[in-house]
Scaffold this motif. Structure first.
Motif, short mmCIF file in Angstrom:
data_model
loop_
_atom_site.label_atom_id
_atom_site.label_comp_id
_atom_site.label_asym_id
_atom_site.label_seq_id
_atom_site.Cartn_x
_atom_site.Cartn_y
_atom_site.Cartn_z
N GLY A 1 -6.77 6.84 -0.86
CA GLY A 1 -6.73 6.06 0.38
C GLY A 1 -8.07 6.04 1.09
N GLN B 1 -9.65 8.32 2.55
CA GLN B 1 -9.79 9.17 3.74
C GLN B 1 -10.99 10.09 3.63
N GLY C 1 0.54 9.46 3.48
CA GLY C 1 1.13 8.20 3.94
C GLY C 1 2.63 8.27 4.06
N PHE D 1 0.81 -1.22 0.00
CA PHE D 1 0.00 0.00 0.00
C PHE D 1 0.84 1.28 0.00
N TYR D 2 2.02 1.26 0.63
CA TYR D 2 2.73 2.51 0.88
C TYR D 2 4.15 2.58 0.30
#
Length: 236
Positions: A125, A127, A66, A37-38
């Motif tokens: 993401g 958010q 992130g 993911f990052y």
């Protein structure tokens, strides 16, 4: 404030992570895939990367940046600022070579940035689902309009709760309100439990309605799978 999420990602970057970062909803537990993911670098030849590049320009604001994956990619092309509420993630971005890593709240942008500061915004993401209740989504979009230029674009993502596959998301709950859902979970790392997170997945139609009166129009919706989408907003 406890921050197991940010601390675990920082520890992974420093090769100090000895335990997994877990996403938890009741008895359901998943190991969060930090590396994928990052820390999976963007490929300039990838179709989705090219799609993003065609819709973003500088100065760019990356919300919820992130570990800085997208900031590192786009700062080679134009000025890019990564915003994170986690001090651990701000440290991680700076250690990884992010030139402009800023600590701040994506739901209080005027407290951190001046009017007309950015030509485009990226929030990848989901958010955006933390903008609740409904009026807070409108307030977020109005704040986003404040910190962007008159010809700005914004690329935001979320989950579509009406998709059948959304039921498989950890923490997913149905909502009788049309076009809306819930997602409830928390993170744990090395015995440290983070705050309970309440996300509001919503359909592109809900986002379109929320844009009214904020200065934005929903110009395009691109689905990466049945339940995950990116929405492109443009200034009126």
């Amino acid at each position: 404030m406890s921050d197991p999420f940010g601390r675990a990602i920082r520890d992974f970057h420093r090769d100090e992570q000895d335990e997994p970062l877990r996403q938890i909803d009741g008895e359901e537990v998943l190991e969060h895939p930090i590396e994928r993911f990052y820390f999976d670098d963007r490929d300039p030849e990838d179709e989705r990367t090219r799609w993003l590049e065609s819709r973003l320009s500088g100065p760019l604001l990356d919300l919820g940046a992130g570990a800085g994956r997208d900031v590192l990619y786009f700062q080679e092309r134009f000025e890019t600022v990564g915003l994170e509420v986690s001090e651990h993630l701000v440290e991680t971005m700076r250690e990884r070579g992010v030139e402009r890593a800023v600590r701040g709240d994506m739901f209080d942008l005027p407290a951190t940035f001046d009017r007309d500061r950015f030509a485009s915004v990226l929030a990848h993401g989901t958010q955006l689902g933390l903008a609740r209740p409904d009026h807070r989504l409108r307030e977020f979009l109005a704040d986003l309009a404040f910190v962007t230029t008159d010809d700005a674009t914004a690329v935001l993502d979320n989950y579509n709760p009406d998709a059948e596959t959304a039921q498989n998301l950890l923490g997913f709950r149905e909502d009788p309100e049309p076009g809306m859902g819930y997602r409830v979970m928390h993170f744990e790392y090395e015995g440290d439990r983070g705050e309970t997170l309440l996300f509001r997945p919503f359909t592109p139609g809900v986002l379109r309605d929320a844009c009214v009166g904020t200065g934005w129009d929903l110009a395009e919706v691109e689905f990466s799978n049945e339940h995950h989408y990116h929405a492109v907003l443009e200034k009126r």
